[in-house]
Enzyme design. Structure first.
Site, PDB file in Angstrom:
ATOM      1  CB  CYS A 100       3.353   2.038   0.833  1.00 33.86           C
ATOM      2  SG  CYS A 100       4.989   1.894   0.106  1.00 33.86           S
ATOM      3  CB  ALA A 101       3.313   4.733  -3.166  1.00 31.23           C
TER       4      ALA A 101
END
Length: 180
Positions: A100-101
């Site tokens: 994800c991030a």
């Protein structure tokens, strides 16, 4: 038995962290949740409090096989001790995974230069020098595994299980989860 750590900070993505822990434990990997805060209870991005197994300051990294970074927040990129350990793992050619991030941590450390990687849409700018594979659920390049985001956590976690415990264990766990 292989050992892994998954790091929790305020705002972490609960699905990415907890589903990964669940799948790895089903596959008999010794995985511990590690709080990057000063408390064992860490609140995720959807206001779910989770009690970590251990605080970052109490970890002995010498016997650990893999570091796992869930997304949900950019705060994971603020922990200098974690970044130091990620860099040390990369230098020792040990497994590192981020979803994800969280691949932004790897990108900021220069660990993705010349490597293929994926991330949550909009975080590509943080993957300095990476060969972006943004439509891929999971990308493996050497000892670095990146995942795209929460809806693809099962793909990510099963890939990590395969790395740590083998293809047969991955298939067994996937079958038990009705994913195969």
């Amino acid at each position: 038995m292989k050992k892994a750590l998954i790091f929790l900070t305020t705002g972490f993505e609960e699905i990415e962290a907890l589903a990964t822990v669940d799948i790895l434990r089903r596959g008999e990997v010794d995985v511990k949740t590690v709080s990057l805060t000063d408390e064992k209870t860490v609140v995720g991005s959807h206001a779910i409090p989770v009690v970590a197994d251990v605080l970052f300051s109490d970890i002995d990294f010498t016997a650990i096989d893999m570091l796992i970074l869930p997304g949900g927040t950019t705060k994971i990129n603020d922990h200098e001790g974690l970044k130091k350990q990620v860099k040390a793992f990369a230098e020792a050619d040990k497994d590192i995974a981020a979803i994800c991030a969280a691949p932004m941590v790897l990108g900021g450390l220069g660990l993705l230069r010349g490597k293929s990687a994926t991330c949550y849409p909009g975080f590509e700018k943080y993957l300095d020098g990476a060969n972006l594979k943004t439509q891929e659920a999971v990308v493996i390049d050497g000892k670095v595994v990146t995942g795209r985001g929460p809806g693809l956590t099962f793909d990510f976690a099963l890939q990590l299980l395969e790395i740590l415990a083998g293809k047969e264990k991955r298939q067994e766990v996937a079958k038990g989860l009705l994913l195969a």
